[in-house]
Design a protein around this motif. Structure first.
Motif, PDB file in Angstrom:
ATOM      1  N   UNK A 113       0.854  -1.355  -0.073  1.00 61.24           N
ATOM      2  CA  UNK A 113       0.113   0.074   0.059  1.00 61.24           C
ATOM      3  C   UNK A 113       0.844   1.183  -0.235  1.00 61.24           C
ATOM      4  N   UNK A 114       1.949   1.311   0.797  1.00 57.54           N
ATOM      5  CA  UNK A 114       2.923   2.443   0.916  1.00 57.54           C
ATOM      6  C   UNK A 114       3.615   2.578  -0.428  1.00 57.54           C
ATOM      7  N   UNK A 115       4.113   1.588  -0.963  1.00 59.02           N
ATOM      8  CA  UNK A 115       4.899   1.551  -2.206  1.00 59.02           C
ATOM      9  C   UNK A 115       3.704   2.035  -3.350  1.00 59.02           C
ATOM     10  N   UNK A 116       2.455   1.772  -3.419  1.00 55.75           N
ATOM     11  CA  UNK A 116       1.533   2.230  -4.413  1.00 55.75           C
ATOM     12  C   UNK A 116       1.401   3.577  -4.275  1.00 55.75           C
ATOM     13  N   UNK A 117       1.175   3.877  -2.989  1.00 56.83           N
ATOM     14  CA  UNK A 117       0.659   5.459  -2.838  1.00 56.83           C
ATOM     15  C   UNK A 117       2.009   6.608  -3.387  1.00 56.83           C
ATOM     16  N   UNK A 118       3.214   6.002  -2.916  1.00 59.66           N
ATOM     17  CA  UNK A 118       4.430   6.831  -3.362  1.00 59.66           C
ATOM     18  C   UNK A 118       4.546   6.545  -5.071  1.00 59.66           C
ATOM     19  N   UNK A 119       4.073   5.673  -5.714  1.00 58.94           N
ATOM     20  CA  UNK A 119       4.354   5.400  -7.239  1.00 58.94           C
ATOM     21  C   UNK A 119       2.983   6.529  -7.753  1.00 58.94           C
ATOM     22  N   UNK A 120       1.906   6.541  -7.057  1.00 60.75           N
ATOM     23  CA  UNK A 120       0.749   7.019  -7.921  1.00 60.75           C
ATOM     24  C   UNK A 120       0.892   8.405  -7.584  1.00 60.75           C
ATOM     25  N   UNK A 148      -3.422 -12.489   7.929  1.00 57.78           N
ATOM     26  CA  UNK A 148      -4.497 -11.878   7.371  1.00 57.78           C
ATOM     27  C   UNK A 148      -5.628 -12.910   7.679  1.00 57.78           C
ATOM     28  N   UNK A 149      -5.499 -14.014   7.198  1.00 53.97           N
ATOM     29  CA  UNK A 149      -6.468 -15.045   7.500  1.00 53.97           C
ATOM     30  C   UNK A 149      -6.826 -15.292   8.889  1.00 53.97           C
ATOM     31  N   UNK A 150      -8.003 -15.120   9.134  1.00 59.39           N
ATOM     32  CA  UNK A 150      -8.523 -15.282  10.425  1.00 59.39           C
ATOM     33  C   UNK A 150      -8.149 -14.204  11.554  1.00 59.39           C
ATOM     34  N   UNK A 151      -7.977 -13.040  10.829  1.00 57.56           N
ATOM     35  CA  UNK A 151      -7.722 -11.797  11.764  1.00 57.56           C
ATOM     36  C   UNK A 151      -8.999 -11.490  12.478  1.00 57.56           C
ATOM     37  N   UNK A 152      -8.730 -11.175  13.991  1.00 62.64           N
ATOM     38  CA  UNK A 152     -10.054 -10.888  14.415  1.00 62.64           C
ATOM     39  C   UNK A 152      -9.936  -9.651  15.292  1.00 62.64           C
ATOM     40  N   UNK A 153     -11.193  -9.156  15.911  1.00 61.25           N
ATOM     41  CA  UNK A 153     -11.095  -8.075  16.697  1.00 61.25           C
ATOM     42  C   UNK A 153      -9.968  -7.953  17.914  1.00 61.25           C
ATOM     43  N   UNK A 178      -5.757   3.604  12.980  1.00 62.26           N
ATOM     44  CA  UNK A 178      -6.492   2.824  12.751  1.00 62.26           C
ATOM     45  C   UNK A 178      -7.231   3.011  11.281  1.00 62.26           C
ATOM     46  N   UNK A 179      -7.474   4.012  10.860  1.00 62.52           N
ATOM     47  CA  UNK A 179      -8.192   4.285   9.654  1.00 62.52           C
ATOM     48  C   UNK A 179      -7.204   3.957   8.388  1.00 62.52           C
ATOM     49  N   UNK A 180      -5.794   4.260   8.883  1.00 60.32           N
ATOM     50  CA  UNK A 180      -4.889   4.063   7.482  1.00 60.32           C
ATOM     51  C   UNK A 180      -4.652   2.710   7.360  1.00 60.32           C
ATOM     52  N   UNK A 181      -4.930   1.730   8.467  1.00 63.15           N
ATOM     53  CA  UNK A 181      -4.923   0.240   8.259  1.00 63.15           C
ATOM     54  C   UNK A 181      -6.168  -0.168   7.657  1.00 63.15           C
ATOM     55  N   UNK A 182      -7.301   0.272   7.932  1.00 60.47           N
ATOM     56  CA  UNK A 182      -8.679  -0.005   7.395  1.00 60.47           C
ATOM     57  C   UNK A 182      -8.288   0.245   5.722  1.00 60.47           C
ATOM     58  N   UNK A 183      -7.835   1.530   5.513  1.00 58.79           N
ATOM     59  CA  UNK A 183      -7.761   2.095   4.059  1.00 58.79           C
ATOM     60  C   UNK A 183      -7.047   1.042   3.206  1.00 58.79           C
ATOM     61  N   UNK A 184      -6.004   0.389   3.858  1.00 59.33           N
ATOM     62  CA  UNK A 184      -4.798  -0.314   3.038  1.00 59.33           C
ATOM     63  C   UNK A 184      -5.853  -1.526   2.569  1.00 59.33           C
ATOM     64  N   UNK A 185      -6.513  -2.047   3.542  1.00 54.72           N
ATOM     65  CA  UNK A 185      -7.156  -3.307   3.325  1.00 54.72           C
ATOM     66  C   UNK A 185      -8.494  -3.053   2.375  1.00 54.72           C
ATOM     67  N   UNK A 197     -12.204  -8.794   3.251  1.00 55.15           N
ATOM     68  CA  UNK A 197     -11.682  -7.702   4.301  1.00 55.15           C
ATOM     69  C   UNK A 197     -12.105  -7.978   5.645  1.00 55.15           C
ATOM     70  N   UNK A 198     -11.055  -8.465   6.211  1.00 50.61           N
ATOM     71  CA  UNK A 198     -11.480  -8.940   7.858  1.00 50.61           C
ATOM     72  C   UNK A 198     -11.727  -7.782   8.849  1.00 50.61           C
ATOM     73  N   UNK A 199     -11.243  -6.510   8.352  1.00 49.64           N
ATOM     74  CA  UNK A 199     -11.577  -5.215   8.980  1.00 49.64           C
ATOM     75  C   UNK A 199     -12.948  -4.649   8.549  1.00 49.64           C
ATOM     76  N   UNK A 200     -13.530  -5.317   7.705  1.00 45.22           N
ATOM     77  CA  UNK A 200     -14.965  -4.695   7.058  1.00 45.22           C
ATOM     78  C   UNK A 200     -15.775  -4.422   8.397  1.00 45.22           C
TER      79      UNK A 200
END
Length: 412
Positions: A113-120, A148-153, A178-185, A197-200
């Protein structure tokens, strides 16, 4: 000898609207082997321990049946299973299928996600610096190696939120992280790099219930005479930077990037290009007669001091760039002695506008806040004259508080 079928009395499949409640109910019934959703060809097949299971989608095409495995339960919850199913059906309709996650761990996702934002190059430099700081300083160190698989609260709570609280970060900063993490997902899911998206279904208040205090303004309209006196006695660059923000309510990031080619003395307009604004919308400020004289005098002062470049606030005499964010903040601190900030000047301007009766929508436009479509339509047809009228009235109010505040005279 007759052998009885051991499964003869078993109700192997139950049709229902699959939900967490239904799964819990039928997991206790050993006669139920699997659940079939009555709306879709989606199956949850229980494992022998009855606590776990596997999701399957049955595709019927050209008289043939094909099974597609979606994931394991409870790692893939009922709510997320339907999201994965929708993506799968969409992929099957186009002839493509991404059945697995592109990323196995959260840090892999965050690096992408960070690399994508830098390039965009879509984010401003300031926001990109903040994203880099949050990603490399908080998210990756705390969530490194987390699957990521099985990520919970409970994982987000123990690995991220609890450490942030223990380090006494503000609630507002924790929410940004927290919002930066959700945005990446969210971005990865939209690009089909994740199957779900387990954070949905996670929101910030699941982890922090304390409301975020709105920061008050450190200064009041009654403080303006003293503030104007502080500004009047400041270094020319610090004076104009602070005065610009107080007289127009602009953000420090927008103000420090001002260029002389964006200021027209004939039309009495200062334009901030969209790539320099927080809202990514071009902003135009009418200049009062006093501001025109002040800026003309400031430009002449720069010429007298051997600067002929285009930046109103140059980082150096070579004019390669405007002053950095830190330098701009230092300018303000040199004026305020730490008693107020650049954002306090913006808040103060908004307070005075309300006190002297400037229309709410006009004030919001001057602050360059994001607006709805209806407000935007109104603005295009009515607002420009009202902006000029409002700023002229405001500058007259400032002059009554300190008659020399807009004086076009600079220190030698």
């Amino acid at each position: 000898m007759i052998t009885m079928n051991q499964n003869a009395l078993f109700q192997t499949t139950v049709r229902c609207k699959i939900s967490e409640a239904k799964i819990k109910k039928y997991s206790r019934d050993s006669q139920v082997r699997q659940l079939k959703d009555e709306r879709y060809s989606l199956y949850l097949r229980f494992k022998q321990n009855r606590i776990q299971g596997a999701w399957f989608f049955m595709e019927y095409k050209n008289g043939k049946q094909k099974s597609h495995r979606l994931g394991q339960y409870p790692n893939l919850s009922a709510a997320h299973a339907f999201t994965v199913l929708q993506n799968l059906v969409a992929d099957l309709s186009t002839g493509s299928r991404s059945s697995t996650n592109e990323f196995q761990t959260i840090d892999e996702l965050l690096i992408w996600n960070l690399d994508r934002e830098i390039r965009s190059e879509q984010l401003s430099k300031e926001r990109l610096v903040m994203l880099k700081s949050i990603t490399e300083g908080h998210l990756i160190p705390n969530l490194h190696g987390t699957s990521i698989n099985g990520l919970q609260h409970k994982d987000i709570e123990s690995l991220l939120m609890k450490p942030l609280r223990e380090k006494h970060y503000s609630i507002s900063y924790m929410r940004v992280i927290f919002q930066a993490l959700k945005t990446a997902f969210t971005k990865a899911l939209k690009l089909r790099l994740l199957t779900y998206n387990p954070l949905n279904n996670m929101i910030f208040t699941d982890f922090v219930s304390t409301p975020i205090d709105v920061k008050g303004c450190k200064v009041r309209p009654s403080d303006i005479p003293n503030i104007l006196e502080q500004i009047q006695n400041a270094d020319p660059f610090a004076r104009i930077l602070s005065l610009f923000m107080l007289t127009h309510g602009t953000r420090i990031g927008e103000t420090r990037k001002a260029k002389w080619r964006h200021i027209c003395f004939k039309t009495k307009r200062w334009t901030i290009p969209k790539h320099n604004t927080k809202t990514k919308k071009e902003m135009t400020y009418p200049l009062s007669d006093e501001m025109v004289l002040l800026l003309q005098s400031f430009k002449q002062w720069q010429l007298d001091h051997y600067y002929q470049g285009n930046n109103v606030f140059p980082n150096s005499k070579y004019d390669k760039a405007p002053i950095h964010r830190g330098t701009a903040s230092d300018f303000v601190k040199s004026v305020s002695k730490g008693e107020w900030t650049a954002h306090d000047l913006r808040k103060l301007a908004r307070t005075v506008w309300a006190d002297i009766g400037i229309d709410y929508l006009v004030a919001e436009t001057l602050l360059n806040h994001a607006k709805g479509k209806l407000d935007q339509a109104y603005i295009h047809t009515h607002i420009e004259f009202q902006k000029s009228e409002a700023l002229n009235r405001y500058h007259l109010w400032l002059k009554k508080s300190c008659c020399n505040c807009l004086s076009p005279v600079f220190q030698k």
